[in-house]
Enzyme design. Structure first.
Site, PDB file in Angstrom:
ATOM      1  N   CYS A   1      33.940  53.854   2.482  1.00  0.00           N
ATOM      2  CA  CYS A   1      34.861  53.182   1.566  1.00  0.00           C
ATOM      3  C   CYS A   1      34.170  52.086   0.761  1.00  0.00           C
ATOM      4  CB  CYS A   1      36.022  52.586   2.338  1.00  0.00           C
ATOM      5  SG  CYS A   1      36.755  53.785   3.429  1.00  0.00           S
TER       6      CYS A   1
ATOM      7  N   GLY B   1      44.541  56.965   9.463  1.00  0.00           N
ATOM      8  CA  GLY B   1      44.237  55.638   9.996  1.00  0.00           C
ATOM      9  C   GLY B   1      44.697  54.517   9.078  1.00  0.00           C
TER      10      GLY B   1
ATOM     11  N   HIS C   1      40.920  63.156  11.220  1.00  0.00           N
ATOM     12  CA  HIS C   1      39.668  63.713  10.674  1.00  0.00           C
ATOM     13  C   HIS C   1      38.407  63.105  11.280  1.00  0.00           C
ATOM     14  CE1 HIS C   1      38.302  60.684   7.537  1.00  0.00           C
ATOM     15  NE2 HIS C   1      39.531  60.231   7.765  1.00  0.00           N
TER      16      HIS C   1
HETATM   17  N1  PLP Z   1      39.741  52.329  10.304  1.00  0.00           N
HETATM   18  C1  PLP Z   1      38.458  52.620  10.567  1.00  0.00           C
HETATM   19  C2  PLP Z   1      37.712  51.793  11.571  1.00  0.00           C
HETATM   20  C3  PLP Z   1      37.816  53.661   9.897  1.00  0.00           C
HETATM   21  O1  PLP Z   1      36.539  53.926  10.151  1.00  0.00           O
HETATM   22  C4  PLP Z   1      38.549  54.407   8.941  1.00  0.00           C
HETATM   23  C5  PLP Z   1      37.898  55.465   8.150  1.00  0.00           C
HETATM   24  O2  PLP Z   1      36.732  55.417   7.846  1.00  0.00           O
HETATM   25  C6  PLP Z   1      39.894  54.078   8.720  1.00  0.00           C
HETATM   26  C7  PLP Z   1      40.453  53.033   9.419  1.00  0.00           C
HETATM   27  C8  PLP Z   1      40.733  54.838   7.741  1.00  0.00           C
HETATM   28  O3  PLP Z   1      41.177  56.057   8.320  1.00  0.00           O
HETATM   29  P1  PLP Z   1      41.725  57.244   7.386  1.00  0.00           P
HETATM   30  O4  PLP Z   1      40.547  57.798   6.656  1.00  0.00           O
HETATM   31  O5  PLP Z   1      42.318  58.243   8.350  1.00  0.00           O
HETATM   32  O6  PLP Z   1      42.761  56.660   6.496  1.00  0.00           O
END
Ligand code: PLP
Length: 389
Positions: A321, A69, A197
């Site tokens: 995060c 993502g 994931h």
């Molecule tokens: N965008 C949103 C809304 C998310 O919840 C997340 C992950 O928590 C991401 C982006 C990032 O995705 P990835 O972990 O696949 O990089």
């Protein structure tokens, strides 16, 4: 063990895991090689691309494979704007850092970025969107559903406005794809980010849907894979697993959506009726079926997580995060929450492997640990927790 942190990541499905094994053992060819092993890997990647496309009703040629993502979001933001210096971008104040951080970099590079406000449910203000658009606006990026509070944004209306004004529209749909039905043929959206994931697939793989005809510049240069937009040897096993996960999600989405919604509603009703001074955050109806973001007044959410962990129950306060930055949730702040409400929040996100027995156990443990924490809370007097809990 009870896992209620499915917004952070999900358990890999057994069939997904099985589908990946051959591509880590005997089928290790490079999809760009012309010999049989290479061709076999290429075939597997293209089948997965079809499976991923099917989940959102896209054509497989509109699916760009990425590392997840975060990369999909970066690709959309930088790829769409890199050739339009000093143009204007509109996003929201409640986006994931994988949108907000690239936006900050673009601001430093001279782009003008507007961060739309949200109401107390976390819904983006559409009238502000309309009044923010100018002839310099190149791109609008609004998340499909929020990762903390689960609110689903008015994506169709936003997409329509952007289409009418001829502005590119991207949506970070990482939390939505696989949980709710989503059809890119019914929404005039140009780009959509997906992560494996979050839907019982492996980590480190994702996709960016790019509507046919949308012009995007590469941000990673090299061997020219993925139509020159994203160079680098494909993560074949990961892509195969992602494809399989999408296939399973497509077949089971209606059943899972209803199941998760029933289970979530049951959990929320039980918590709010059995534990005083608790409430559900986010939009009451327009929300992801698996999300229960709740406030337990007078309790510190992080203490609650540690206590729950002692009972082998895994939950979160919000975005995994933000743990790295130790910042108070920017989402809850944007929704106008008080410090006390932010501190006392807990995110419980269900997945396809949770059941009612687990939910009963979680509520039972929550009742106990919330009472324990409230008994030593400085807010004890204010809410008379001792009598109620
Ligand atoms: N965008 C949103 C809304 C998310 O919840 C997340 C992950 O928590 C991401 C982006 C990032 O995705 P990835 O972990 O696949 O990089």
């Amino acid at each position: 063990m009870i896992y209620l942190d499915n917004a952070a990541s999900t358990q890999i499905h057994d069939d997904v895991f099985e589908s990946m094994i051959p591509y880590m053992r005997e089928q290790y060819g490079n999809p760009s090689s012309i010999h049989r092993r290479g061709r076999y890997a290429r075939k597997a990647v293209e089948l997965a691309r079809k499976q991923i496309a099917s989940l959102v009703n896209a054509n497989s040629s509109e699916i760009l494979l990425t590392s997840g993502g975060t990369e999909s979001n970066n690709m959309a933001l930088f790829g769409a704007t890199i050739n339009s210096p000093h143009s204007h971008i509109i996003t929201s104040s409640i986006e994931h850092d994988a949108i907000l951080e690239p936006c900050r970099i673009l601001e430093d590079a001279g782009f003008d970025v507007t961060y739309l406000p949200v109401d107390r449910f976390g819904t983006v203000d559409i009238s502000k969107l309309e009044s923010s658009i100018s002839e310099k606006t190149k791109l609008v990026s609004i998340m499909y559903a929020n990762n903390e509070v689960g609110t689903i944004e008015p994506i169709f209306e936003i997409a329509k406005i952007c289409r009418e004004k001829n502005i590119l529209f991207h949506s970070d749909a990482v939390q939505a794809v696989g949980k709710i039905s989503l059809d890119v043929k019914k929404i005039p959206i140009d780009m959509l980010s997906i992560s494996s994931h979050k839907l019982n697939g492996p980590k480190g793989v994702g996709a960016l849907y790019i509507r046919k005809g949308t012009l995007l510049s590469p941000v990673i240069y090299g061997g020219g894979q993925e139509r020159g937009l994203r160079s680098g040897t494909e993560n074949v096993a990961g892509i195969v697993g992602f494809g399989k996960a999408c296939d399973i999600a497509r077949e089971t989405i209606h059943h899972n959506l209803q199941n998760m919604k029933n289970l979530r509603d049951y959990m929320v009703t039980k918590i709010t009726s059995e534990i005083p001074h608790t409430s559900l955050n986010g939009h009451p109806e327009n929300r992801l079926p698996n999300n229960a973001h709740m406030t337990f007044l007078g309790v510190n959410g992080e203490d609650l997580i540690i206590k729950l962990d002692e009972y082998d129950i895994h939950a979160s306060t919000g975005s995994a995060c933000s743990v790295h930055t130790q910042k108070a949730s920017h989402v809850l702040k944007s929704m106008g929450f008080s410090h006390e409400q932010i501190t006392g929040s807990l995110r419980l996100t269900l997945g396809i492997f949770n059941d009612m027995k687990q939910v009963d156990e979680v509520v039972c443990v929550l009742k106990k640990v919330v009472a324990e924490l409230r008994a030593v809370s400085p807010f004890r007097e204010k809410y008379s927790f001792a009598e109620n809990a």
